[in-house]
Design an enzyme around this catalytic site. Structure first.
Site, PDB file in Angstrom:
ATOM      1  CE  LYS A  89      -2.193  -0.639   3.893  1.00 14.02           C
ATOM      2  NZ  LYS A  89      -1.673  -1.924   4.370  1.00 14.02           N
ATOM      3  NE  ARG A 127      -4.090  -0.849   9.920  1.00 18.17           N
ATOM      4  CZ  ARG A 127      -3.018  -0.277   9.376  1.00 18.17           C
ATOM      5  NH1 ARG A 127      -3.050   0.987   9.001  1.00 18.17           N
ATOM      6  NH2 ARG A 127      -1.932  -0.979   9.191  1.00 18.17           N
ATOM      7  NE  ARG A 149       7.127  -2.614   6.060  1.00 20.46           N
ATOM      8  CZ  ARG A 149       5.819  -2.406   6.120  1.00 20.46           C
ATOM      9  NH1 ARG A 149       5.125  -2.181   5.024  1.00 20.46           N
ATOM     10  NH2 ARG A 149       5.201  -2.445   7.275  1.00 20.46           N
ATOM     11  NE  ARG A 157       6.303  -0.129  10.498  1.00 17.27           N
ATOM     12  CZ  ARG A 157       5.148  -0.125   9.837  1.00 17.27           C
ATOM     13  NH1 ARG A 157       5.083   0.405   8.619  1.00 17.27           N
ATOM     14  NH2 ARG A 157       4.065  -0.647  10.365  1.00 17.27           N
ATOM     15  NE  ARG A 201       2.104  -4.426  11.558  1.00 17.74           N
ATOM     16  CZ  ARG A 201       3.035  -4.191  10.641  1.00 17.74           C
ATOM     17  NH1 ARG A 201       4.211  -4.764  10.737  1.00 17.74           N
ATOM     18  NH2 ARG A 201       2.797  -3.382   9.638  1.00 17.74           N
TER      19      ARG A 201
END
Ligand code: AMP
Length: 206
Positions: A13, A88, A122, A152, A163
């Site tokens: 996204k 969300r 990532r 992160r 998540r």
């Protein structure tokens, strides 16, 4: 064009939203980026959000709704925007409908197994929000702004699974919510990045 980018964490996204926003010259509004900045700056919102983010849970609806309402009232949103990571939950979507007219929802669909691999590799720039993957980017500084790129905390394996569970329980129902409104466009997020990008532009008629 007021657009929502929907999809599980790691679906691409943020990367796609950034590219499309650059092309269309509209702002990318990422609630995740706004919250991470608030945490870095230790604002009251940041302090409130941190424990939820670290646990892979959603920050309370009223907090993010207030952030987005305020952001969308700014001048640069007059000609359109992309919401990346908001809404969300169904209550967030319902609140949004009271202060914004959404033209299209792009749903990037990727299987869970692929998401785990993507998220664990990532890296992100906390300054400008640019994201990279270690398989393609070895530099420790951001290509766009020169600030350090880091992993992160919530991209670490123990939080990634939480998540994904949160996504399936609370965010996935939005697919049906926007399908019913007739504005949902599902795109296979496992495809090549350029193919996805071109499909999005075509879908938006850009
Ligand atoms: P993201 O960068 O979009 O993956 O967001 C990172 C984290 O910020 C999420 O796992 C949530 O804890 C929080 N967050 C971001 N956007 C929202 C939202 N719309 N509602 C609730 N929490 C959010």
């Amino acid at each position: 064009m007021n657009v929502i980018f929907l999809g599980p964490p790691g679906a691409g996204k943020g990367t796609q939203a950034q590219r499309v926003c650059d092309a269309l010259k509209i702002p990318q509004i990422s609630t995740g980026d706004i919250l991470r900045r608030a945490i870095k700056e230790q604002t009251p919102t940041g302090l409130q959000a941190k424990s939820y983010i670290d646990a892979g849970k959603l920050v309370p609806d009223e907090v993010v709704i207030a952030i987005v309402r305020e952001r969308l009232a700014m001048d640069d949103c007059k000609n359109g925007y992309i919401l990346d990571g908001f809404p969300r939950t169904v209550p967030q979507a319902e609140a949004l409908s009271t202060f914004a007219n959404i033209d299209a929802v792009i749903d990037l669909d990727v299987a869970d197994e692929a998401l785990v691999a993507r998220l664990s590799g990532r890296r992100v720039c906390l300054n400008c929000g640019a994201t990279y993957h270690i398989s393609m980017y070895k530099d420790t500084k951001c290509q766009k702004c020169g600030e350090p790129v880091i992993q992160r905390d919530d991209d670490k394996p123990e939080t990634v699974l939480a998540r994904l569970t949160t996504y399936h329980a609370q965010t996935a129902p939005l697919v049906e919510y926007y399908e019913k409104k007739g504005i949902l466009h599902a795109i296979d997020g496992a495809q090549d990045m350029d193919v996805i990008y071109n499909t999005i532009l075509k879908t938006l008629g850009a």
